[in-house]
Design a protein around this motif. Structure first.
Motif, short mmCIF file in Angstrom:
data_model
loop_
_atom_site.label_atom_id
_atom_site.label_comp_id
_atom_site.label_asym_id
_atom_site.label_seq_id
_atom_site.Cartn_x
_atom_site.Cartn_y
_atom_site.Cartn_z
N TRP A 124 0.81 -1.22 0.00
CA TRP A 124 0.00 0.00 0.00
C TRP A 124 0.84 1.27 0.00
O TRP A 124 0.62 2.20 -0.77
CB TRP A 124 -0.97 -0.02 1.18
N LYS A 125 1.84 1.30 0.88
CA LYS A 125 2.67 2.51 0.97
C LYS A 125 3.41 2.75 -0.35
O LYS A 125 3.53 3.89 -0.80
CB LYS A 125 3.67 2.35 2.11
N LEU A 133 1.37 10.29 -3.75
CA LEU A 133 2.26 11.08 -2.89
C LEU A 133 3.34 11.83 -3.69
O LEU A 133 4.01 12.70 -3.15
CB LEU A 133 2.90 10.19 -1.82
N GLU A 141 1.48 16.65 3.81
CA GLU A 141 2.08 15.32 3.62
C GLU A 141 1.13 14.17 3.96
O GLU A 141 1.43 13.02 3.68
CB GLU A 141 3.34 15.16 4.47
N GLN A 142 0.02 14.47 4.60
CA GLN A 142 -0.89 13.42 5.01
C GLN A 142 -1.94 13.18 3.93
O GLN A 142 -2.37 14.12 3.26
CB GLN A 142 -1.61 13.79 6.31
N LEU A 143 -2.37 11.92 3.78
CA LEU A 143 -3.32 11.59 2.71
C LEU A 143 -4.44 10.71 3.24
O LEU A 143 -4.20 9.60 3.74
CB LEU A 143 -2.57 10.87 1.58
N HIS A 349 -3.69 16.58 3.62
CA HIS A 349 -3.91 17.46 4.77
C HIS A 349 -2.65 17.55 5.63
O HIS A 349 -1.71 16.79 5.45
CB HIS A 349 -5.09 16.95 5.61
N ARG A 354 -5.33 15.05 11.29
CA ARG A 354 -5.46 13.62 11.60
C ARG A 354 -6.09 13.53 12.99
O ARG A 354 -5.55 14.07 13.95
CB ARG A 354 -4.10 12.92 11.58
N ILE B 30 5.43 -2.56 8.68
CA ILE B 30 4.74 -1.93 7.53
C ILE B 30 3.69 -0.93 8.02
O ILE B 30 3.57 0.17 7.50
CB ILE B 30 4.10 -3.01 6.62
N ASP B 33 5.34 2.17 8.95
CA ASP B 33 5.72 2.91 7.74
C ASP B 33 4.54 3.70 7.18
O ASP B 33 4.68 4.88 6.82
CB ASP B 33 6.14 1.90 6.65
N ILE B 34 3.41 3.05 7.09
CA ILE B 34 2.22 3.71 6.55
C ILE B 34 1.84 4.90 7.42
O ILE B 34 1.34 5.91 6.94
CB ILE B 34 1.04 2.70 6.43
N ALA B 35 2.11 4.76 8.73
CA ALA B 35 1.73 5.81 9.69
C ALA B 35 2.35 7.16 9.36
O ALA B 35 1.89 8.20 9.83
CB ALA B 35 2.12 5.38 11.10
N GLN B 36 3.38 7.13 8.52
CA GLN B 36 3.99 8.39 8.10
C GLN B 36 2.98 9.26 7.36
O GLN B 36 3.03 10.49 7.43
CB GLN B 36 5.16 8.01 7.19
N TYR B 37 2.05 8.61 6.66
CA TYR B 37 1.09 9.35 5.83
C TYR B 37 -0.36 9.19 6.27
O TYR B 37 -1.21 10.01 5.95
CB TYR B 37 1.16 8.87 4.38
N GLN B 38 -0.66 8.05 6.92
CA GLN B 38 -2.06 7.73 7.20
C GLN B 38 -2.22 7.12 8.59
O GLN B 38 -1.27 6.56 9.13
CB GLN B 38 -2.58 6.72 6.16
N GLU B 39 -3.42 7.17 9.08
CA GLU B 39 -3.78 6.54 10.35
C GLU B 39 -3.40 5.05 10.31
O GLU B 39 -3.76 4.35 9.38
CB GLU B 39 -5.29 6.68 10.56
#
Lengths: 482, 482
Positions: A124-125, A133, A141-143, A349, A354, B30, B33-39
């Motif tokens: 996913w990332k 991104l 930087e947040q999506l 956002h 968040r 993982i 890692d995703i937490a960098q951009y998303q919940e």
């Protein structure tokens, strides 16, 4: 304008109307068939997507139209109901997308649709980093990924309400809030609002529809939140030729915004302002960079989040990847929403948006991996072929040609200066506008109307010089005939 | 229970947990890692969908779990936040769906996403007739397609409001309505409401969230419409063992419904009642057939539309294709909404719910042809393999086993009698429930919790006797260990 190289990837087509009426008999018959189960009165024509290619759409009767209005949901001529939502970016049956769709990666994502917020796929990332991104608006930087434009906007509104609440009351919840929200009552369900502009279009679900102000047909009979609106600046077109008037008009609108925010501060606080860079559904209404700079200043000073709705303008059509890139804001907006041409939907956002807890701003699917894959592929195609630059160049060419034409033709109020191919103009009367649109279509060029008497263009990003010339030549001859 | 033949189509897997902790280290990394951009705090584990097959989900660490909770968005154990939205119907990487996804028909639909309401593809009616329209609930021949469960419900609410208005005021609009709706004010934006039940879950956008009453976390901080709610009947479980008590409880709830509708008739009229056949997110709350028959009678008598929300129960999981089929209503409901397992979303309705004018209940995409294609394929697979009957049989087997177990174990309040595999039960305390769920997962069986102390099952339609036995044997041993 190196469009030829890109277009060689597609099957070569040209405008050709074979039927005596348009839509043709087969198109009409299929529509009538569908009417057994679903609304058909909004159908424009029935398409054969398997035969469509690049800038050309083929209909069920085998007619071929140059599509300068790519999957915009637009009016039946004469009804004045127009919706701008161009949703095809890089051409029908683009070979790059065909290849993607046949890949194992795509097939796996299509048939094992995950609950992304709970069981994300291991890639996913990477999908996001190689795609959406890459186009992160500055500072955001947040999506948050979602399913459609209305969902993207409503999820952004929810994020704004939550953050606004937390800003003023901290991240803990009182017993009273926990209890009252279950009754849909304050303070748990607070009396906050979203401020939007007259003529705005932000969607059709209950929250987004409460910020949509374009046409009664969308709103009538549907309960709405008692949220405020402010007038769009009453600018004159061409924008670039009326600096002084427009500056004053924009200042008046900005005053109105500040006044409305302050007026509501203690009774029904405004949590966010939402604005389109170009009001599309509302009739292609533009404003200058200075206006948007002013909006950012006011919202910042007054503690109101600023949401830029790029559902229609995003993904290159205005000659920059995001329309708001051109504003060169010192402080970025708080959220930028997208959908349509992106195929994927959602909002970028900053971290404040968040929520404090997981599951506050949440849903089952949280977007769709296959649409994120398509967005990735389109972004790579757009970058590889420099389509944003091409759209900017072609847009300038079309705009200048139309503006020159307006000197001695029926064309008025040319709009879209330095806004890529996001171009429109007025005809003197609604009837003449309708005539232009229908005559164009009878000659195999699909364009649309909007507002009272405007003609608008929404070609794809692969629209090149050759297509622009077909469009302009046909338009010249049609307008001369009126 | 001829599941073996169906399951031979899938790669043979069995429960196997390789990592010492669950989720394993790779899954955790993982997520981080995703937490960098998303919940990421809602992540349960990270999946490898390419390796998952049939009833088994494989995670990023190579752990294999029997998935009796297929892409349900469910709680982190211990948080009591649970969402029931099982969205995989006929197994991971089902060969029939792989074949579909590789077909030209699917590829064309995936990459040329149309504005269905304006430019439908020429095969649209055929796609519907071979799929979704094969499962038309009795009396509801019309089909409105949408993007997700929340959108399906909100579009149904809009249809109800429009039809309710027209019923009382005719199809013409007054000048006052046309003007006031642009201000979000009555009479154009009428003060109508939707009546929903306590503990209900109908979605998370602004209209649907106003009818959701399950948990504060979904609602807190978000403005809501001041719409009424009524209590779900306080029945005792197992339902079939408490006829007398339950009949009285349901009568009391029905009285409450009628009273609420009448009370609102002259100030804030209720246009529609929305009800889930089984309240899932709210803790798996059931009621008898008689209760739903009563709701239909009352809504009919009082002139209120009845919307059955089958977003969670539809597509066979309750042992009938639609859960409300079992009610055998004399007058069908006015609308039935669906999504999730269907992949496609929308609502079936009668003709009164088709608006007087096109574009009143409308949006850009009006659903998604590829999801309609998947629904078609799943419906054909379900019918071919008689999966609804199988789910009914397997459900009875699991239910009877659990009920027998409850006599001398910690299992209480078994729920889901004759409701296919839509089964749940309580543990004496929330802590014990959490322990059951986490111990099951550590042994390679993915199930979930809901409500205060309930364990719930949501297997796919291909869940057979062999899987049921693995599930039940593991469960017996886990419960014994507590």
């Amino acid at each position: 304008m190196k469009a030829a190289r890109i277009l060689r990837q597609f099957q070569a087509l040209k405008p050709q109307i074979k039927t005596q009426t348009f839509p043709g008999p087969l198109s009409q018959a299929i529509s009538k068939d569908i009417a057994q189960y679903q609304e058909d009165r909004s159908h424009q024509f029935v398409a054969d997507y398997s035969k469509s290619s690049g800038n050309y759409i083929v209909d069920a009767d085998g007619n071929t139209l140059l599509d300068a209005f790519a999957q915009v949901t637009h009016p039946q001529v004469g009804t004045h109901k127009s919706l701008d939502r161009s949703s095809i970016a890089i051409g029908y049956n683009n070979p790059a997308l065909i290849e993607l769709a046949k890949s194992d990666e795509f097939v796996t994502a299509a048939i094992n649709r995950p609950a992304l917020g709970n069981f994300p796929p291991s890639n996913w990332k990477q999908i996001l980093e190689d795609g959406l991104l890459k186009k992160t608006p500055k500072g955001l930087e947040q999506l948050f990924t979602a399913m459609c434009g209305s969902c993207a906007n409503e999820s952004a509104y929810k994020a704004a309400f939550m953050a606004f609440r937390d800003r003023h009351h901290g991240t803990g919840f009182s017993e009273e809030e926990l209890k009252s929200c279950m009754q849909n009552a304050a303070p748990g369900s607070p009396e906050y609002s979203i401020l939007s502009f007259e003529s705005a279009f932000h969607g059709r679900l209950f929250g987004s529809l409460s910020t949509t102000r374009s046409k009664a047909i969308h709103k009538i009979g549907v309960p709405a939140f008692d949220w405020p609106q402010v007038p769009w600046p009453s600018v004159k077109y061409p924008l670039e030729d009326h600096h002084e008037h427009n500056k004053a008009a924009e200042a008046a609108s900005l005053d109105h915004v500040r006044h409305t925010i302050r007026e509501h501060k203690h009774k029904k606080p405004i949590a966010a302002l939402v604005v389109e860079p170009i009001q599309s559904e509302g009739g292609d209404n533009h404003a200058s960079t200075g206006f948007f700079k002013g909006l950012r200043e006011i919202t910042k000073e007054e503690g109101v989040f600023m949401i830029v709705d790029e559902v229609q303008t995003g993904f290159g059509a205005t000659g920059s990847f995001w329309a708001h890139d051109k504003w060169e804001l010192e402080t970025p907006p708080d959220m930028v929403t997208f959908s349509k041409k992106a195929q994927a939907a959602g909002f970028y956002h900053n971290l404040e948006l968040r929520p404090s807890l997981p599951y506050r701003n949440f849903n089952t699917w949280m977007g769709d991996p296959i649409r994120a894959l398509q967005a990735r592929e389109m972004i790579q195609f757009i970058d590889k072929h420099k389509l944003v630059q091409q759209t900017s160049d072609i847009g300038d060419y079309i705009y200048e040609t139309l503006k020159a034409l307006s000197a001695d033709s029926l064309i008025e109020n040319t709009r879209g200066y330095k806004q890529g191919t996001f171009i429109s103009f007025d005809m003197p009367t609604p009837a003449q506008r309708d005539l232009v649109v229908s005559k164009m279509r009878q000659r195999g060029v699909n364009i649309g109307g909007c507002g009272e008497r405007a003609v608008r263009l929404r070609p794809m990003l692969i629209f090149g010089k050759e297509e622009a010339d077909i469009l302009l030549d046909t338009l010249k001859s049609v307008i001369k005939s009126i």
